[in-house]
Design a protein around this motif. Sequence first.
Motif, short mmCIF file in Angstrom:
data_model
loop_
_atom_site.label_atom_id
_atom_site.label_comp_id
_atom_site.label_asym_id
_atom_site.label_seq_id
_atom_site.Cartn_x
_atom_site.Cartn_y
_atom_site.Cartn_z
N CYS A 217 -50.08 121.67 92.12
CA CYS A 217 -50.71 122.48 91.11
C CYS A 217 -51.14 121.67 90.14
CB CYS A 217 -49.72 123.44 90.93
SG CYS A 217 -49.15 124.44 92.42
N ASN A 218 -52.44 122.21 89.64
CA ASN A 218 -53.01 121.45 88.42
C ASN A 218 -52.69 122.79 87.32
OD1 ASN A 218 -54.51 120.45 86.22
ND2 ASN A 218 -56.53 121.03 87.27
N THR A 219 -51.79 122.62 86.47
CA THR A 219 -51.25 123.83 85.62
C THR A 219 -51.86 123.67 84.17
OG1 THR A 219 -49.12 122.76 84.73
CG2 THR A 219 -49.19 123.50 87.03
N SER B 45 -42.23 118.16 87.98
CA SER B 45 -43.33 118.66 87.00
C SER B 45 -43.63 117.35 86.44
CB SER B 45 -42.70 119.45 85.83
OG SER B 45 -43.73 119.62 84.98
N TYR C 211 -52.35 128.47 86.86
CA TYR C 211 -52.45 126.88 87.66
C TYR C 211 -53.37 127.06 88.90
CZ TYR C 211 -49.40 129.48 90.95
OH TYR C 211 -48.84 130.41 92.01
N ARG D 267 -53.98 125.68 92.58
CA ARG D 267 -52.96 125.19 93.77
C ARG D 267 -53.79 124.73 95.04
NH1 ARG D 267 -50.40 129.81 94.87
NH2 ARG D 267 -51.66 130.16 96.94
N CYS E 168 -53.20 132.56 89.35
CA CYS E 168 -53.63 131.34 90.29
C CYS E 168 -54.71 132.09 91.26
CB CYS E 168 -52.40 130.87 91.13
SG CYS E 168 -53.04 129.61 92.58
N TYR F 168 -47.60 126.79 81.33
CA TYR F 168 -46.78 126.49 82.82
C TYR F 168 -45.78 125.44 82.45
CZ TYR F 168 -46.04 126.84 87.94
OH TYR F 168 -45.56 126.80 89.09
N TYR F 169 -46.51 124.20 82.32
CA TYR F 169 -45.51 122.79 82.21
C TYR F 169 -44.56 123.01 81.31
CZ TYR F 169 -44.84 118.03 80.97
OH TYR F 169 -44.04 116.69 80.84
N TYR G 220 -49.27 118.69 86.06
CA TYR G 220 -49.07 119.07 87.29
C TYR G 220 -47.90 119.42 87.60
CZ TYR G 220 -53.20 116.19 87.44
OH TYR G 220 -54.39 115.39 87.14
N SER G 221 -47.59 120.43 88.72
CA SER G 221 -46.22 120.79 89.23
C SER G 221 -46.61 120.50 90.71
CB SER G 221 -45.93 122.13 88.87
OG SER G 221 -46.00 122.40 87.70
#
Length: 280
Positions: A228-230, A197, A272, A274, A52, A234-235, A177-178
């Motif tokens: 967070c834009n992942t 998520s 991601y 953040r 990140c 990650y998702y 997103y998370s």
Amino acid sequence: MRKINWQASVFSCLLGGCLWGLTACENDLFTKEVNNAKIPYTPGLVVESFICPQDTVIQVKVRRKEPTVGIVEEGKDKYDAVADAQVTLSDGSNTVTLAYDKFLGYQIKASQLPISPGKTYFLKVSSPDGLSTEASCTVPMAVVDTNRVELLVEFDKKKQPKIIVRWPDFPGEVNYYSIFELETYAASNLHELRYYSISDEGQDGAWLSQRVGFKRSEAGYEVVLFICNTDRHYYEFHRTLAIQAQNRDNPFAQPSPLYTNIQGGLGVFAAYNRAALSIE
């Protein structure tokens, strides 16, 4: 191991009802045969790392893959960390080697290889016994603008206030997103972390929303939201991890594989971008 033992227990009960004269020796023999069953297993490495732009340290955890079933000695960590691996991270032009720390795993300061939005990074891990893995991920470009984030409060059936977070999706692309909700109680020095998520599938460019924890007004209570834009890795990893957690205590649940993008092993290498927002 749990599934085999469960089947063995049911089978033993059926035998016990039909053949009351079974001895302890015979039961021990049956258990021994189950424990010595030949299960296909290929050695490998398990790698986990999330990068990140806002982090000051880059960390990589490396463990050995273990059989799905087997006996674990009491007091021994089933998934021993690999302390003698070669771990390198590259942005395509520069490559750095991460040093091992017994508490944090492999790490370097982010200043040694800055993580930049839109850039692709390559992770390679190898062990002295010939095992090797590699993976890549691309850091999402955009950061959620906290000035456009809306916080709403609604009351549930028990009349408890719940926080709803709303933010505009980045249009014209697939986004994941998370949301991490960190609750801190100053009086007891307790911390509680919740994770959510969401993807923009079928909602491109729309306002997205997520219901998070309760809103409290006690003194010393603080909530910080990390939006967070992942990337997809990650998702998918956290989505399948949540499914496994839900099925953990259900012996009848359908097996659910955990997502991995590690070539030659298991685990995840993901990125991601953040943003942080405090709730007063």
